[in-house]
Design a protein around this motif. Structure first.
Motif, PDB file in Angstrom:
ATOM      1  N   GLY A 134      63.702 -33.674  86.455  1.00  0.00           N
ATOM      2  CA  GLY A 134      63.413 -34.874  87.231  1.00  0.00           C
ATOM      3  C   GLY A 134      64.094 -36.121  86.715  1.00  0.00           C
ATOM      4  N   VAL A 135      63.925 -37.215  87.473  1.00  0.00           N
ATOM      5  CA  VAL A 135      64.579 -38.470  87.105  1.00  0.00           C
ATOM      6  C   VAL A 135      64.050 -39.003  85.786  1.00  0.00           C
ATOM      7  CG1 VAL A 135      65.543 -39.558  89.145  1.00  0.00           C
ATOM      8  CG2 VAL A 135      63.065 -39.459  88.886  1.00  0.00           C
ATOM      9  N   LEU A 136      62.792 -38.739  85.509  1.00  0.00           N
ATOM     10  CA  LEU A 136      62.200 -39.263  84.277  1.00  0.00           C
ATOM     11  C   LEU A 136      62.494 -38.363  83.087  1.00  0.00           C
ATOM     12  CD1 LEU A 136      58.772 -40.467  85.667  1.00  0.00           C
ATOM     13  CD2 LEU A 136      60.799 -41.820  85.144  1.00  0.00           C
ATOM     14  N   GLN A 137      63.161 -37.257  83.383  1.00  0.00           N
ATOM     15  CA  GLN A 137      63.485 -36.318  82.315  1.00  0.00           C
ATOM     16  C   GLN A 137      62.242 -35.937  81.508  1.00  0.00           C
ATOM     17  OE1 GLN A 137      66.784 -34.805  81.299  1.00  0.00           O
ATOM     18  NE2 GLN A 137      66.560 -35.080  83.508  1.00  0.00           N
ATOM     19  N   ARG A 138      61.182 -35.672  82.248  1.00  0.00           N
ATOM     20  CA  ARG A 138      59.957 -35.250  81.584  1.00  0.00           C
ATOM     21  C   ARG A 138      60.128 -33.835  81.063  1.00  0.00           C
ATOM     22  NH1 ARG A 138      55.722 -38.251  83.880  1.00  0.00           N
ATOM     23  NH2 ARG A 138      56.429 -37.745  85.973  1.00  0.00           N
ATOM     24  N   GLN A 139      59.535 -33.568  79.910  1.00  0.00           N
ATOM     25  CA  GLN A 139      59.637 -32.224  79.368  1.00  0.00           C
ATOM     26  C   GLN A 139      58.690 -31.297  80.120  1.00  0.00           C
ATOM     27  OE1 GLN A 139      59.382 -31.780  75.142  1.00  0.00           O
ATOM     28  NE2 GLN A 139      59.153 -29.567  75.281  1.00  0.00           N
ATOM     29  N   VAL A 140      59.266 -30.227  80.697  1.00  0.00           N
ATOM     30  CA  VAL A 140      58.434 -29.315  81.475  1.00  0.00           C
ATOM     31  C   VAL A 140      58.248 -27.973  80.767  1.00  0.00           C
ATOM     32  CG1 VAL A 140      59.010 -30.338  83.698  1.00  0.00           C
ATOM     33  CG2 VAL A 140      60.443 -28.508  82.769  1.00  0.00           C
ATOM     34  N   GLY A 141      58.888 -27.821  79.629  1.00  0.00           N
ATOM     35  CA  GLY A 141      58.758 -26.561  78.907  1.00  0.00           C
ATOM     36  C   GLY A 141      59.691 -26.566  77.728  1.00  0.00           C
ATOM     37  N   ALA A 142      59.837 -25.414  77.094  1.00  0.00           N
ATOM     38  CA  ALA A 142      60.738 -25.332  75.955  1.00  0.00           C
ATOM     39  C   ALA A 142      61.345 -23.943  75.856  1.00  0.00           C
ATOM     40  CB  ALA A 142      59.989 -25.653  74.669  1.00  0.00           C
ATOM     41  N   VAL A 143      62.644 -23.916  75.535  1.00  0.00           N
ATOM     42  CA  VAL A 143      63.289 -22.644  75.234  1.00  0.00           C
ATOM     43  C   VAL A 143      62.948 -22.310  73.784  1.00  0.00           C
ATOM     44  CG1 VAL A 143      65.480 -21.438  75.009  1.00  0.00           C
ATOM     45  CG2 VAL A 143      65.184 -23.145  76.808  1.00  0.00           C
ATOM     46  N   GLN A 144      62.209 -21.237  73.601  1.00  0.00           N
ATOM     47  CA  GLN A 144      61.812 -20.880  72.235  1.00  0.00           C
ATOM     48  C   GLN A 144      62.919 -20.043  71.612  1.00  0.00           C
ATOM     49  OE1 GLN A 144      57.846 -19.183  72.583  1.00  0.00           O
ATOM     50  NE2 GLN A 144      57.374 -20.639  74.210  1.00  0.00           N
ATOM     51  N   ALA A 145      64.034 -20.692  71.338  1.00  0.00           N
ATOM     52  CA  ALA A 145      65.228 -19.974  70.902  1.00  0.00           C
ATOM     53  C   ALA A 145      64.985 -19.219  69.599  1.00  0.00           C
ATOM     54  CB  ALA A 145      66.390 -20.943  70.738  1.00  0.00           C
ATOM     55  N   VAL A 146      64.343 -19.886  68.653  1.00  0.00           N
ATOM     56  CA  VAL A 146      63.956 -19.237  67.401  1.00  0.00           C
ATOM     57  C   VAL A 146      62.479 -19.540  67.242  1.00  0.00           C
ATOM     58  CG1 VAL A 146      64.270 -19.145  64.903  1.00  0.00           C
ATOM     59  CG2 VAL A 146      66.240 -19.520  66.389  1.00  0.00           C
ATOM     60  N   ASP A 147      61.674 -18.488  67.080  1.00  0.00           N
ATOM     61  CA  ASP A 147      60.240 -18.714  67.154  1.00  0.00           C
ATOM     62  C   ASP A 147      59.478 -18.076  65.991  1.00  0.00           C
ATOM     63  OD1 ASP A 147      58.166 -19.993  68.553  1.00  0.00           O
ATOM     64  OD2 ASP A 147      57.484 -18.048  69.307  1.00  0.00           O
ATOM     65  N   GLY A 148      59.763 -18.593  64.788  1.00  0.00           N
ATOM     66  CA  GLY A 148      59.021 -18.111  63.630  1.00  0.00           C
ATOM     67  C   GLY A 148      59.711 -16.942  62.963  1.00  0.00           C
ATOM     68  N   VAL A 149      60.837 -17.203  62.305  1.00  0.00           N
ATOM     69  CA  VAL A 149      61.493 -16.118  61.573  1.00  0.00           C
ATOM     70  C   VAL A 149      61.442 -16.410  60.075  1.00  0.00           C
ATOM     71  CG1 VAL A 149      63.039 -15.639  63.514  1.00  0.00           C
ATOM     72  CG2 VAL A 149      63.866 -17.027  61.628  1.00  0.00           C
ATOM     73  N   SER A 150      61.256 -15.357  59.299  1.00  0.00           N
ATOM     74  CA  SER A 150      61.190 -15.467  57.846  1.00  0.00           C
ATOM     75  C   SER A 150      62.015 -14.355  57.219  1.00  0.00           C
ATOM     76  CB  SER A 150      59.743 -15.313  57.358  1.00  0.00           C
ATOM     77  OG  SER A 150      58.921 -16.281  57.940  1.00  0.00           O
ATOM     78  N   PHE A 151      62.866 -14.728  56.305  1.00  0.00           N
ATOM     79  CA  PHE A 151      63.587 -13.719  55.520  1.00  0.00           C
ATOM     80  C   PHE A 151      64.242 -14.395  54.335  1.00  0.00           C
ATOM     81  CE2 PHE A 151      66.357 -15.061  59.038  1.00  0.00           C
ATOM     82  CZ  PHE A 151      67.486 -15.497  58.366  1.00  0.00           C
ATOM     83  N   ASN A 152      64.661 -13.579  53.379  1.00  0.00           N
ATOM     84  CA  ASN A 152      65.387 -14.084  52.216  1.00  0.00           C
ATOM     85  C   ASN A 152      66.798 -13.543  52.230  1.00  0.00           C
ATOM     86  OD1 ASN A 152      63.044 -15.236  51.340  1.00  0.00           O
ATOM     87  ND2 ASN A 152      62.581 -13.610  49.863  1.00  0.00           N
ATOM     88  N   ILE A 153      67.707 -14.271  51.613  1.00  0.00           N
ATOM     89  CA  ILE A 153      69.034 -13.720  51.373  1.00  0.00           C
ATOM     90  C   ILE A 153      69.308 -13.853  49.888  1.00  0.00           C
ATOM     91  CG2 ILE A 153      71.455 -13.726  52.044  1.00  0.00           C
ATOM     92  CD1 ILE A 153      70.710 -15.274  54.548  1.00  0.00           C
ATOM     93  N   ILE A 154      69.541 -12.723  49.247  1.00  0.00           N
ATOM     94  CA  ILE A 154      69.751 -12.716  47.807  1.00  0.00           C
ATOM     95  C   ILE A 154      71.195 -13.072  47.509  1.00  0.00           C
ATOM     96  CG2 ILE A 154      69.587 -11.295  45.734  1.00  0.00           C
ATOM     97  CD1 ILE A 154      67.798  -9.431  47.485  1.00  0.00           C
ATOM     98  N   LYS A 155      71.389 -13.705  46.371  1.00  0.00           N
ATOM     99  CA  LYS A 155      72.746 -14.097  45.982  1.00  0.00           C
ATOM    100  C   LYS A 155      73.665 -12.882  45.963  1.00  0.00           C
ATOM    101  CE  LYS A 155      75.122 -16.933  42.571  1.00  0.00           C
ATOM    102  NZ  LYS A 155      76.262 -16.906  43.447  1.00  0.00           N
ATOM    103  N   GLY A 156      74.800 -13.027  46.604  1.00  0.00           N
ATOM    104  CA  GLY A 156      75.805 -11.977  46.573  1.00  0.00           C
ATOM    105  C   GLY A 156      75.669 -10.921  47.657  1.00  0.00           C
ATOM    106  N   GLU A 157      74.626 -11.008  48.455  1.00  0.00           N
ATOM    107  CA  GLU A 157      74.487  -9.977  49.482  1.00  0.00           C
ATOM    108  C   GLU A 157      74.987 -10.477  50.839  1.00  0.00           C
ATOM    109  OE1 GLU A 157      70.730  -8.444  50.804  1.00  0.00           O
ATOM    110  OE2 GLU A 157      69.886 -10.407  51.200  1.00  0.00           O
ATOM    111  N   THR A 158      75.177  -9.511  51.736  1.00  0.00           N
ATOM    112  CA  THR A 158      75.479  -9.842  53.117  1.00  0.00           C
ATOM    113  C   THR A 158      74.314  -9.374  53.957  1.00  0.00           C
ATOM    114  OG1 THR A 158      77.850  -9.613  52.806  1.00  0.00           O
ATOM    115  CG2 THR A 158      77.042  -9.435  55.058  1.00  0.00           C
ATOM    116  N   LEU A 159      73.687 -10.333  54.637  1.00  0.00           N
ATOM    117  CA  LEU A 159      72.622  -9.971  55.557  1.00  0.00           C
ATOM    118  C   LEU A 159      73.195  -9.998  56.958  1.00  0.00           C
ATOM    119  CD1 LEU A 159      69.564  -9.396  56.068  1.00  0.00           C
ATOM    120  CD2 LEU A 159      69.305 -11.848  56.429  1.00  0.00           C
TER     121      LEU A 159
END
Ligand SMILES: Nc1ncnc2c1ncn2[C@@H]1O[C@H](COP(=O)(O)OP(=O)(O)OP(=O)(O)O)[C@@H](O)[C@H]1O
Ligand SMILES: Nc1ncnc2c1ncn2[C@@H]1O[C@H](COP(=O)(O)OP(=O)(O)OP(=O)(O)O)[C@@H](O)[C@H]1O
Ligand code: SF4
Ligand SMILES: [Mg+2]
Ligand SMILES: [Mg+2]
Lengths: 339, 349
Positions: free
Chosen positions: B39-64
């Motif tokens: 709309g003209v007021l650019q009201r927020q009508v929702g959200a793209v939950q592109a990333v929604d709660g991710v957890s992980f580690n990356i250890i030095k020297g590894e490829t994830l």
């Protein structure tokens, strides 16, 4: 035996400001009824231009089919008038384009676009055509197909558009379906759906398929024979099992070597093909692959090898195909290809 | 909250050796939502939950390796980790320091140590800049060295990625796709980073060129002791290059374990379908194998399905899947964690 489609010495050039683009340089292949052919090769190797030439869809200017014959149903398609060719297209030979939007008109509903062609080619009334359109759309796996006939192309996702394109191509019962990389823009799981779909349709309605791709994996799962293109030439062609088992061209071998093994337990270093893709502005005199080929000898730089039989139904355009084949066999053994 | 339980993030835990436990990157419940405005007021009508709660580690020297379908949030994850996008929620730690709580100048300093290689070698390089200026730009931004030393460093980098240092004054259009991607790699390496997010570094390249870039990334990793987050949708390349693999679906990580564990014993039905869909360049193997063909399309991340986000396409879905969000839990051992978010994962152990 007469073939369904016979392409002989097809040659297509583009006359541009920079010079003449030697896009397709005399390719020859055949397709039998119900058979599937895969055309593979890197970007710019002439895969699309090759089939667009068959379909009479090369933009002129700058392009022109400069030599060759395309025999279908006893006629040379290259000699047909534009209106005769239009009848062949869609009705007898249908194409799914690399970009699905090429074949879709953005301002017409899907239903309208699908029925128009059917009413024209199959002489059926609008109602019957609409019913058939809905059937086709559900056959290609589109949910609520009947309701979607009134939607416009932009209301579909990329994968769905691709499926609409396939449904449209199938609408007039073609005897040949040409699919130009219809899966590159898609995700693996959707890609698998489409490959599976075309395979089932092929079996069900006995249509012949030409499948263009740069993915040797797709080719392995889908087609019966393969033509490998490089720099506008077919450099190797064989039934698919034969091609993998007895690879006889350095470029095909190079393509296989640059892929990681999906199920490799130990890490085999990848072997890239060195050098750059060819410059198509130059008239090909030597073997087009010579600048990147680890087998190249003087002869390769002096004379361009033509396709010669190396086994039944298996052709290679290489002076040193025996050496390449030997290494290909060696490779199969060392990567533990236990049958 | 308990002490960070590394095992629950799919990283092997070894309480005794302190040196080993420390991951280079820790991602905790990271979220990135994009507002949808109308709309003209650019009201927020929702959200793209592109990333929604991710957890992980990356250890030095590894490829994830990070895999998943288009639009599932891989690039957004990579960019949010590097703070190129500010997270909606959650945190990212580099060597134990929170990047989200860092002040601007401190974050700027840390940025030198984290770089990104972009997906498209054709559009990611500024066509009006010489290769020397493109590669040297990060040095300039971070005020490293003087003109002469920067030039020297650029030449060194060109050599490192297998390009002729003589190319320094050329423009991107004078290079092939594979060469351009090398330029992108050289640029990412300019500031001597320890962590690199490689976002589909080979997808835009021809098969015959892909192997060159993959080999280069592999060599640089051992030579410079780099740590990678390698984003891709080509599953065979990911298996080739990764030590561990995370599978993403609609903004969530649904499976995470050691590479061979994921590929040989996938515990999530989505991973199973994904793996079964990889085209194998071998007709003999293709004939023997069974494909899992998923039904339906990828749902929209603006309106993800209830319960398990995969349930509308899943062949194993039951009532619980439709209502309850499955926990991301360890079905492996403590030393060899195998994380999966599926109510029925036991079935596949
Ligand atoms: N309209 C045109 N004008 C000039 N050159 C053209 C035109 N169309 C195609 N070409 C050239 O013809 C050659 C073959 O192109 P073609 O599209 O057949 O390649 P392809 O094998 O299909 O590649 P891709 O895998 O990228 O689709 C290329 O060098 C291309 O630049
Ligand atoms: N700046 C943005 N504004 C709004 N939505 C966005 C923005 N960037 C990404 N998205 C949306 O977030 C979702 C995740 O996008 P992302 O680019 O992270 O996916 P991806 O997994 O990298 O996909 P691909 O494999 O196609 O690169 C998509 O639905 C995308 O449309
Ligand atoms: S003809 Fe010569 S250059 Fe061409 S592929 Fe064969 S060995 Fe290589
Ligand atoms: Mg093409
Ligand atoms: Mg992305």
């Amino acid at each position: 035996m007469t073939h369904l489609l016979e392409v002989r010495n097809l040659e297509t050039r583009f006359f541009t400001e920079e010079g003449i683009v030697h896009a397709v340089n005399g390719i020859t292949y055949t397709l039998n009824e119900g058979e599937s052919l895969g055309i593979v090769g890197e970007s710019g190797s002439g895969k699309s231009v090759g089939v667009l030439s068959v379909m009479g869809l090369i933009p002129n200017p700058p392009g022109r089919v400069t030599a060759g014959e395309v025999i279908y149903g006893g006629r040379d398609l290259l000699k047909l008038t534009p209106s005769e060719m239009r009848r062949v297209r869609g009705h007898e030979i249908a194409m799914v384009f690399q970009d699905p939007m090429t074949s879709l008109n953005p301002v017409l509903t899907i239903g309208r676009q699908m029925t128009e062609a059917m009413e024209l080619h199959l002489s059926i009334d609008h109602e019957t055509a609409m019913k058939r359109a809905a059937e086709l759309l559900s056959m290609v796996g589109l949910p609520n197909a009947a309701d979607r006939l009134n939607d416009y192309p932009h209301q579909f996702s990329g994968g769905q558009r691709q499926r609409v394109g396939i449904a449209m191509a199938l609408s007039c019962n073609p005897s040949i379906l040409i699919a130009d990389e219809p899966t590159t823009a898609l995700d693996v799981t959707i890609q698998a759906q489409i490959v599976d779909l075309v395979k089932r349709l092929k079996e069900k309605i006995g249509m012949a398929v030409i499948w263009i791709t740069h993915d040797l994996g797709v080719v392995a799962s889908l087609v019966e024979k393969v033509a490998v293109m490089y720099s506008g030439f077919i450099v190797e062609t064989a039934p698919v099992h034969e091609l993998y088992q007895n690879t006889s061209h350095p470029y095909t071998l190079g393509l296989l070597e640059s892929l990681p093994k999906v199920d490799a337990k130990t890490k085999q270093r990848l072997i890239p093909i060195q050098g750059l893709p060819p410059d198509l502005l130059k008239e090909p005199r030597h073997c087009p692959f010579a600048p990147r080929c680890r087998y190249a000898v003087d002869q390769c730089w002096e004379e361009n090898p033509s396709l010669k039989p190396v086994a039944p139904e298996h052709y290679s355009a290489c002076w040193r195909w025996e050496n390449a084949r030997q290494d290909a066999r060696q490779r199969m053994m060392t990567i533990g290809e236990v049958a | 909250m308990s002490q960070t339980n590394t095992a629950s993030n799919g990283t092997p835990s070894s309480q005794d050796s302190i040196t080993e436990v420390k991951p280079l990157i820790e991602v905790r419940n990271l979220k990135k939502h994009f507002p949808i405005r109308r709309g003209v007021l650019q009201r927020q009508v929702g959200a793209v939950q592109a990333v929604d709660g991710v957890s992980f580690n990356i250890i030095k020297g590894e490829t994830l390796g990070l895999v998943g379908e288009s639009g599932c949030g891989k690039s957004t994850t990579g960019r949010t980790i590097l703070q190129l996008l500010s997270p909606t929620d959650g945190d990212v730690y580099l060597n134990g320091h929170s990047l989200t709580e860092m002040g601007r100048s401190e974050l700027r300093k840390q940025r030198r140590r984290m770089q990104m290689i972009f997906q498209d070698p054709y559009s990611s390089l500024n066509p009006r800049m010489t290769v020397g200026n493109i590669i040297g730009e990060p040095l300039l931004i971070h005020n490293i060295g003087n003109a002469a030393s920067r030039r020297e460093r650029v030449q060194e980098l060109l050599k490192l990625v297998g390009l002729n240092p003589y190319f320094i004054n050329r423009y991107p259009h004078e290079f092939s796709g594979g060469q351009r991607q090398r330029i992108g790699v050289a640029r990412a390496l300019a500031t001597n980073p320890s962590f690199i997010v490689a976002d589909e570094p080979i997808s835009a390249l021809d098969v015959s060129i892909q192997a060159q870039v993959v080999n280069l990334l592999d060599d640089l990793k051992s030579e410079l002791e780099l740590t990678y987050l390698f984003i891709a949708h080509d599953l065979s390349m990911v298996r080739y290059i990764s030590d561990r693999v995370a599978v993403m679906y609609l903004g969530r990580i649904v499976e995470l374990s050691e590479r061979d564990e994921v590929y040989d014993h996938p515990l999530h039905p989505y991973t199973q379908a994904l793996l079964s869909a990889i085209p194998i360049p071998d007709p003999f193997k293709e004939e023997k194998r069974q494909r899992i063909i998923l039904e339906g399309d990828v749902p929209s991340p603006a309106n993800p399905p209830t319960g398990c986000r995969f349930h509308p396409r899943c062949g194993y879905a039951t009532d619980v899947c439709r209502v309850e969000d499955p926990e991301f839990r360890n079905l492996g051992t403590e030393n060899k964690p195998h994380m999966a978010a599926c109510h029925h994962a036991e079935k596949f152990v």
